[in-house]
Design an enzyme around this catalytic site. Structure first.
Site, short mmCIF file in Angstrom:
data_model
loop_
_atom_site.label_atom_id
_atom_site.label_comp_id
_atom_site.label_asym_id
_atom_site.label_seq_id
_atom_site.Cartn_x
_atom_site.Cartn_y
_atom_site.Cartn_z
CB VAL A 51 167.34 125.21 -9.57
CG1 VAL A 51 165.97 125.11 -10.24
CG2 VAL A 51 167.48 126.55 -8.85
CG ASN B 252 176.43 122.47 -11.16
OD1 ASN B 252 177.57 122.11 -11.40
ND2 ASN B 252 176.10 123.74 -10.97
CB ILE C 201 168.58 135.61 -10.24
CG1 ILE C 201 167.87 136.84 -9.67
CG2 ILE C 201 168.95 134.65 -9.13
CD1 ILE C 201 166.48 136.54 -9.13
CG HIS D 214 169.90 124.60 -14.55
ND1 HIS D 214 169.29 123.85 -13.56
CD2 HIS D 214 170.99 125.15 -13.97
CE1 HIS D 214 169.99 123.95 -12.45
NE2 HIS D 214 171.03 124.73 -12.67
#
Ligand code: 5GP
Ligand code: ZN
Length: 117
Positions: A95, A86, A30, A99
């Site tokens: 988050v 990360n 995003i 991912h």
């Protein structure tokens, strides 16, 4: 799980979905940090890379294969790109759902900033 990436994987939150298979989704970040910035995400909620264990090799490999497929589709494969995972505070993870970042489409500079001397 009430987690933003779980909700994107369940299509409860809209995203620019680029890939969807039984185990993995991929969508545009995003807030892109490069011309191409795609997130490759397992559908199963694993908070961080620390939660990967014995038996997760197919899933971990699948994340890499999906990233590689998207890189080819976006035609950034020959110029190159960067894959980043990360983890937790020192890794700057925001988050807490595992991912893989796929970044490219332009030169990305140094991998990490140099340590001050
Ligand atoms: P992290 O810092 O955890 O490695 O990266 C999290 C990434 O998720 C950030 O690049 C951020 O822009 C992206 N992100 C956070 N919330 C959303 C969202 O709701 N939708 C999408 N598409 N990306 C998100
Ligand atoms: Zn989740």
């Amino acid at each position: 799980m009430d987690c933003v990436f779980c909700r994107i994987a369940r299509k409860e939150i809209p995203s620019t979905l680029l890939h969807d298979d039984p185990d993995v989704v991929a969508f545009e970040d995003i807030h892109p940090r490069a011309k191409v910035h795609v997130l490759v995400v397992p559908k199963r909620h694993l908070a961080t890379a620390n939660e990967l264990g014995a038996g997760d090799e197919p899933l971990a490999g699948r994340l890499l294969v999906v990233a590689s497929e998207i890189a080819k589709r976006r035609r950034i494969d020959s110029d190159g790109y960067r894959l980043i995972v990360n983890c937790n505070r020192h890794g700057g993870q925001e988050v807490l759902h595992l991912h893989l970042h796929l970044l490219g489409g332009e030169p990305l500079g140094a991998m990490i900033s140099k340590r001050p001397v």
